[in-house]
Design an enzyme around this catalytic site. Structure first.
Site, short mmCIF file in Angstrom:
data_model
loop_
_atom_site.label_atom_id
_atom_site.label_comp_id
_atom_site.label_asym_id
_atom_site.label_seq_id
_atom_site.Cartn_x
_atom_site.Cartn_y
_atom_site.Cartn_z
N GLN A 138 1.00 -0.94 0.10
CA GLN A 138 0.51 0.15 -0.06
C GLN A 138 0.93 1.18 0.04
OE1 GLN A 138 -3.62 0.34 0.61
NE2 GLN A 138 -2.59 2.22 -0.04
N ARG A 295 -1.68 1.16 -6.59
CA ARG A 295 -1.29 -0.39 -6.34
C ARG A 295 -1.10 -1.59 -7.05
NH1 ARG A 295 -4.08 -2.14 -1.48
NH2 ARG A 295 -2.62 -4.30 -1.17
N1 CP Z 1 -6.25 -1.10 0.94
C1 CP Z 1 -6.36 -2.14 1.08
O1 CP Z 1 -5.45 -3.05 1.39
O2 CP Z 1 -7.70 -2.58 0.47
P1 CP Z 1 -8.01 -4.13 0.35
O3 CP Z 1 -7.75 -4.47 1.16
O4 CP Z 1 -9.53 -3.93 -0.52
O5 CP Z 1 -7.52 -5.53 -0.31
#
Ligand code: CP
Length: 309
Positions: A138, A295
């Site tokens: 992230q 991402r």
């Molecule tokens: N920000 C993130 O990791 O989103 P998810 O939990 O949807 O993968």
């Protein structure tokens, strides 16, 4: 030596830089293409990637899956509870077996120890797709997003508002590795883990804890918010968390104390009108959709780094 991607503070500064540079280049090479179109270069052709989820996911799951396919590889998405892993088979044995079938493993898990054991016993690279302690993919996307909008992040002031959770720890790690300043503002019960802050301080960047959110965001180039109740927190904690964090909502009034050209990020999913208002999420400071898109690009570069491609 196996090139895992387990955390930002355990990856060298040079490698982090080259991953971000690769991510920018790969994003720009795909400009205006359909999402399903193959990249010109197919570095993952013939490669199989296992994506293991012990927790829910939208962004991580879809962005890794799409990223592998764009680079010519194939994926296998596995739920921890449906594997023997969830029924008593050890992590070490699972790692040894998966290594005979796949070229790369991405795992989203609860305990840091699970990730570490997977990496220790796998004969293929392992990527951290989030643990209770950190979320490095992230924050690689977040650094990329800041650079895209504002140029180099080194020397900038970043402020985390709310719960000093796993994502916050990865921001502190990134502060040390990429050379930006980091301020946490939230209640003392929810301070980030000291090790992450100590790591950043040891790299020579400014690290601060400021209980007053208005003072904290003054001069900020980048403000982060995140959900007040993380996936690993019990739902029974919800009411207490909301009471502790009510004064730490990121709203237009709070953002007005940051720099006029400050950016707002949230890793999502967000709880609109709790940790952040819709006016901020959908407002001029927000880069949350670019952050989510990145991402994909950042993780493609992480996978290439791990596989040496
Ligand atoms: N920000 C993130 O990791 O989103 P998810 O939990 O949807 O993968």
């Amino acid at each position: 030596m196996m090139k895992h991607f387990l955390d930002i503070h355990t990856t060298s500064k040079d490698d982090l830089r080259s991953i971000i540079d690769q991510a920018h280049a790969m994003k720009s090479a795909r400009k205006d293409r359909p999402k399903g179109a193959a990249d010109d270069s197919q570095p993952l052709a013939g490669r199989m990637v296992a994506l293991i989820f012990e927790k829910p996911s939208t962004r991580t799951r879809v962005s890794f899956d799409v990223g592998v396919r764009q680079m010519g590889g194939q994926t296998m998405v596995l739920s921890g509870s449906e594997m023997q892993l969830g029924h008593g088979e050890t992590i070490a044995d699972t790692a040894r077996v998966l290594s005979r079938y796949v070229d790369l493993i991405m795992i989203r898990t609860f305990e840091e120890a699970t990730l570490q054991e997977m990496a220790e016993y796998a004969d293929v690279p392992v990527i951290n797709g989030l643990t209770n302690r950190t979320h490095p993919c992230q924050i690689m996307a977040d650094v990329m997003t800041f650079e895209e909008h504002r140029g180099p992040i080194a020397g900038k002031k970043t402020v985390w508002v709310g719960d000093g959770n796993n994502v916050c720890a990865s921001v502190a790690h990134a502060a040390g590795q990429f050379g930006f300043d980091f301020t946490f503002t939230g209640p003392p019960q929810l301070d980030p883990e000291a090790e992450a802050l100590d790591f950043a301080r040891a790299q020579g960047v400014q690290v601060a804890i400021e209980r007053d959110p208005v003072k904290a965001v003054q001069g900020a180039d980048l403000v982060f918010a995140d959900t007040w109740v993380s996936m690993h927190d019990p739902q029974s904690a919800k009411e207490r968390r909301h009471n502790q964090l009510r004064g730490y909502q990121v709203n237009e009034e709070l953002m007005s104390h940051a720099k006029p050209d400050s950016l707002f990020m949230h890793c999502l999913p967000a709880h609109r009108e709790d940790e952040v208002t819709s006016a901020v999420m959908d407002g001029p400071h927000s880069v949350i959709w670019d952050e989510a898109e990145n991402r994909l690009h950042a993780q493609k570069a992480v996978m290439r780094h791990c596989l040496g491609l």
